[in-house]
Design a protein around this motif. Structure first.
Motif, mmCIF file in Angstrom:
data_model
loop_
_atom_site.group_PDB
_atom_site.id
_atom_site.type_symbol
_atom_site.label_atom_id
_atom_site.label_comp_id
_atom_site.label_asym_id
_atom_site.label_seq_id
_atom_site.Cartn_x
_atom_site.Cartn_y
_atom_site.Cartn_z
ATOM 1 N N LEU A 54 -6.498 1.990 2.781
ATOM 2 C CA LEU A 54 -6.737 0.607 2.367
ATOM 3 C C LEU A 54 -6.538 -0.307 3.575
ATOM 4 C CD1 LEU A 54 -4.793 0.666 -1.020
ATOM 5 C CD2 LEU A 54 -7.285 0.673 -0.730
ATOM 6 N N PRO A 55 -7.553 -0.429 4.436
ATOM 7 C CA PRO A 55 -7.398 -1.269 5.629
ATOM 8 C C PRO A 55 -7.254 -2.753 5.314
ATOM 9 C CG PRO A 55 -9.664 -0.529 5.405
ATOM 10 C CD PRO A 55 -8.866 0.223 4.384
ATOM 11 N N LEU A 56 -7.690 -3.177 4.119
ATOM 12 C CA LEU A 56 -7.538 -4.579 3.729
ATOM 13 C C LEU A 56 -7.031 -4.639 2.307
ATOM 14 C CD1 LEU A 56 -7.905 -7.603 4.296
ATOM 15 C CD2 LEU A 56 -10.258 -7.393 3.436
ATOM 16 N N LEU A 57 -5.893 -5.316 2.151
ATOM 17 C CA LEU A 57 -5.297 -5.527 0.833
ATOM 18 C C LEU A 57 -4.658 -6.909 0.879
ATOM 19 C CD1 LEU A 57 -4.870 -4.010 -1.866
ATOM 20 C CD2 LEU A 57 -2.652 -3.260 -0.998
ATOM 21 N N ALA A 58 -5.409 -7.918 0.476
ATOM 22 C CA ALA A 58 -4.978 -9.301 0.658
ATOM 23 C C ALA A 58 -5.060 -10.059 -0.653
ATOM 24 C CB ALA A 58 -5.847 -9.992 1.713
ATOM 25 N N GLY A 59 -4.050 -10.890 -0.899
ATOM 26 C CA GLY A 59 -4.021 -11.685 -2.113
ATOM 27 C C GLY A 59 -3.648 -13.119 -1.817
ATOM 28 N N ALA A 60 -3.847 -13.983 -2.814
ATOM 29 C CA ALA A 60 -3.482 -15.391 -2.672
ATOM 30 C C ALA A 60 -3.227 -15.957 -4.055
ATOM 31 C CB ALA A 60 -4.597 -16.180 -1.978
ATOM 32 N N GLY A 61 -2.369 -16.983 -4.122
ATOM 33 C CA GLY A 61 -2.101 -17.631 -5.394
ATOM 34 C C GLY A 61 -1.662 -16.652 -6.456
ATOM 35 N N PRO A 62 -2.347 -16.619 -7.603
ATOM 36 C CA PRO A 62 -1.938 -15.737 -8.691
ATOM 37 C C PRO A 62 -2.397 -14.297 -8.528
ATOM 38 C CG PRO A 62 -3.840 -17.003 -9.356
ATOM 39 C CD PRO A 62 -3.460 -17.507 -7.990
ATOM 40 N N LEU A 63 -3.201 -14.005 -7.516
ATOM 41 C CA LEU A 63 -3.795 -12.681 -7.337
ATOM 42 C C LEU A 63 -3.017 -11.911 -6.268
ATOM 43 C CD1 LEU A 63 -7.507 -13.862 -7.300
ATOM 44 C CD2 LEU A 63 -6.283 -12.865 -9.233
ATOM 45 N N ALA A 64 -2.270 -10.912 -6.696
ATOM 46 C CA ALA A 64 -1.430 -10.147 -5.774
ATOM 47 C C ALA A 64 -1.737 -8.658 -5.925
ATOM 48 C CB ALA A 64 0.045 -10.421 -6.056
ATOM 49 N N PRO A 65 -2.632 -8.092 -5.095
ATOM 50 C CA PRO A 65 -2.916 -6.662 -5.158
ATOM 51 C C PRO A 65 -1.812 -5.847 -4.483
ATOM 52 C CG PRO A 65 -4.278 -7.699 -3.485
ATOM 53 C CD PRO A 65 -3.496 -8.795 -4.136
ATOM 54 N N ARG A 66 -1.377 -4.776 -5.125
ATOM 55 C CA ARG A 66 -0.319 -3.916 -4.604
ATOM 56 C C ARG A 66 -0.762 -2.461 -4.644
ATOM 57 N NH1 ARG A 66 1.026 -8.204 -3.122
ATOM 58 N NH2 ARG A 66 2.884 -9.412 -3.726
ATOM 59 N N ARG A 67 -0.520 -1.741 -3.548
ATOM 60 C CA ARG A 67 -0.828 -0.318 -3.547
ATOM 61 C C ARG A 67 0.220 0.419 -4.368
ATOM 62 N NH1 ARG A 67 -3.323 3.500 1.095
ATOM 63 N NH2 ARG A 67 -3.475 5.356 -0.205
ATOM 64 N N THR A 68 -0.224 1.285 -5.282
ATOM 65 C CA THR A 68 0.663 2.065 -6.134
ATOM 66 C C THR A 68 0.269 3.534 -6.061
ATOM 67 O OG1 THR A 68 -0.766 1.381 -7.979
ATOM 68 C CG2 THR A 68 1.310 0.216 -7.721
ATOM 69 N N ARG A 69 1.117 4.362 -6.653
ATOM 70 C CA ARG A 69 0.889 5.803 -6.572
ATOM 71 C C ARG A 69 -0.408 6.187 -7.282
ATOM 72 N NH1 ARG A 69 4.253 9.981 -5.528
ATOM 73 N NH2 ARG A 69 6.061 8.578 -5.635
ATOM 74 N N ALA A 70 -1.243 6.966 -6.610
ATOM 75 C CA ALA A 70 -2.525 7.381 -7.173
ATOM 76 C C ALA A 70 -2.340 8.599 -8.071
ATOM 77 C CB ALA A 70 -3.516 7.697 -6.061
ATOM 78 N N PRO A 71 -2.934 8.596 -9.267
ATOM 79 C CA PRO A 71 -2.798 9.750 -10.157
ATOM 80 C C PRO A 71 -3.661 10.941 -9.760
ATOM 81 C CG PRO A 71 -4.192 8.087 -11.166
ATOM 82 C CD PRO A 71 -3.689 7.491 -9.885
ATOM 83 N N VAL A 72 -4.632 10.715 -8.866
ATOM 84 C CA VAL A 72 -5.567 11.776 -8.475
ATOM 85 C C VAL A 72 -5.500 11.953 -6.963
ATOM 86 C CG1 VAL A 72 -7.992 12.490 -8.455
ATOM 87 C CG2 VAL A 72 -7.085 11.202 -10.408
ATOM 88 N N PRO A 73 -5.339 13.193 -6.467
ATOM 89 C CA PRO A 73 -5.318 13.414 -5.018
ATOM 90 C C PRO A 73 -6.592 12.907 -4.350
ATOM 91 C CG PRO A 73 -4.578 15.383 -6.187
ATOM 92 C CD PRO A 73 -5.108 14.445 -7.225
ATOM 93 N N GLY A 74 -6.424 12.295 -3.185
ATOM 94 C CA GLY A 74 -7.559 11.772 -2.440
ATOM 95 C C GLY A 74 -8.000 10.386 -2.851
ATOM 96 N N GLU A 75 -7.389 9.843 -3.886
ATOM 97 C CA GLU A 75 -7.764 8.541 -4.413
ATOM 98 C C GLU A 75 -6.711 7.506 -4.045
ATOM 99 O OE1 GLU A 75 -9.396 7.809 -8.706
ATOM 100 O OE2 GLU A 75 -7.216 7.589 -8.815
ATOM 101 N N ALA A 76 -7.138 6.287 -3.762
ATOM 102 C CA ALA A 76 -6.216 5.169 -3.578
ATOM 103 C C ALA A 76 -6.119 4.396 -4.884
ATOM 104 C CB ALA A 76 -6.684 4.252 -2.455
ATOM 105 N N HIS A 77 -4.934 3.860 -5.153
ATOM 106 C CA HIS A 77 -4.695 3.130 -6.406
ATOM 107 C C HIS A 77 -4.121 1.758 -6.074
ATOM 108 C CE1 HIS A 77 -2.468 2.931 -10.559
ATOM 109 N NE2 HIS A 77 -3.520 2.125 -10.501
ATOM 110 N N VAL A 78 -4.762 0.716 -6.576
ATOM 111 C CA VAL A 78 -4.302 -0.654 -6.379
ATOM 112 C C VAL A 78 -4.062 -1.286 -7.748
ATOM 113 C CG1 VAL A 78 -4.912 -2.960 -5.540
ATOM 114 C CG2 VAL A 78 -5.494 -0.936 -4.182
ATOM 115 N N THR A 79 -2.920 -1.952 -7.893
ATOM 116 C CA THR A 79 -2.589 -2.673 -9.119
ATOM 117 C C THR A 79 -2.606 -4.170 -8.837
ATOM 118 O OG1 THR A 79 -1.207 -0.848 -9.930
ATOM 119 C CG2 THR A 79 -0.871 -3.014 -10.934
#
Length: 292
Positions: A54-79
């Motif tokens: 995830l080279p870019l994970l940016a938020g502002a105001g009410p929008l806050a993206p957070r990297r979380t544990r991925a349930p599937v190998p090889g996959e990225a998970h953002v909440t």
């Protein structure tokens, strides 16, 4: 996101990417403290080791993206986490997601989004843009959008897919909290594949909407509406059969490699059960294919 903290617009909002860079956005201008304009940006790319970065994970105001544990190998998970109450009337919010060729990304949310009344009469605007590259996969699985009494929101979701892209998209709308009427809610979902239209649909509900939105041909008195879209190349050679799924849901093959489930239900829990079962059956090829 309706479950965040109260707004504090007298100070700037810091935006940080996974590369470590940060910037501070200026506070809202004087006299306009009732409105928020904010954009969250997420980019996913193959990491060269069989995973997704995830080279870019940016938020502002009410929008806050957070990297979380991925349930599937090889996959990225953002909440997506709600950092303050939003959207309120007059707000301008956006989420932009890009999945580069070969990457795999899942986006969820920490809670339901509440569309709330604002200080003025202007509706809120919430725009979601999803771009999925060749041989890339995106699962867009937010929590329900709740239209609170007195609110006004227009939400648009636009997805641009490469010919070999895969997309699982779920959208759910709940008209009003328990025991209250709904606000005005207009949602539009547009999907293009290889530059050509695949799906374009709009739903308009609540006070001021065209007559009949709550009638037997549309919602029939139900207060939860949802759609589940699955796009995958395998459907080009074996599209699913159109069929009803219980009393108030239907599965429709779309032109090209896609299938759409639409459903109404008396409440959000029943709606989620219908869509989750449909997603499991679609992903595991348990629906009968159209015979050529």
């Amino acid at each position: 996101m309706g479950t965040g903290t109260d707004r504090r617009l007298d100070r700037g909002v810091t935006v940080t990417s996974t590369s470590g860079a940060s910037r501070t956005e200026p506070p809202a201008p004087p006299g306009d403290t009732s409105r928020v304009s904010a954009t969250a940006r997420i980019e996913a790319r193959p990491d060269g080791r069989g995973g997704t970065a995830l080279p870019l994970l940016a938020g502002a105001g009410p929008l806050a993206p957070r990297r979380t544990r991925a349930p599937v190998p090889g996959e990225a998970h953002v909440t997506l986490v709600g950092a303050m109450s939003a959207p309120l009337g007059g707000d301008r919010l956006a989420v932009e997601v890009g999945v580069a060729p070969g990457a795999r990304l899942r986006v969820t949310a920490s809670g339901a989004t509440l569309a709330l009344p604002g200080a003025g009469s202007d509706p809120a605007d919430y725009r979601i843009r999803l771009t999925v590259g060749q041989d890339a996969t995106l699962h867009w699985l937010p929590e329900p959008l709740v239209s609170v009494c007195g609110s006004a929101l227009r939400q648009t979701t636009c997805a641009e897919l490469a010919p070999g892209a895969r997309l699982l998209l779920r959208e759910e709308q709940v008209l009003g909290r328990h025991g209250e009427p709904c606000g005005r809610l207009t949602t539009r979902l547009t999907v293009r594949r290889a530059g050509r239209p695949l799906l374009d649909q709009e739903l308009d509900c609540g006070p001021g909407a065209p007559p009949g939105w709550d009638g037997p041909a549309v919602l029939a008195g139900h207060r939860a509406i949802g759609q589940l879209l699955l796009v995958q190349p395998e459907f080009e050679s074996g599209p699913v059969q159109p069929q009803t799924l219980g009393e108030y849901a239907a599965l429709t093959p779309l032109g090209g490699p896609a299938a759409l489930v639409t459903a109404v239900a008396p409440d959000a829990l029943t709606l989620r059960t219908i869509l989750d079962e449909a997603a499991s059956d679609l992903l595991n090829d348990r629906f009968e294919a159209v015979r050529s």
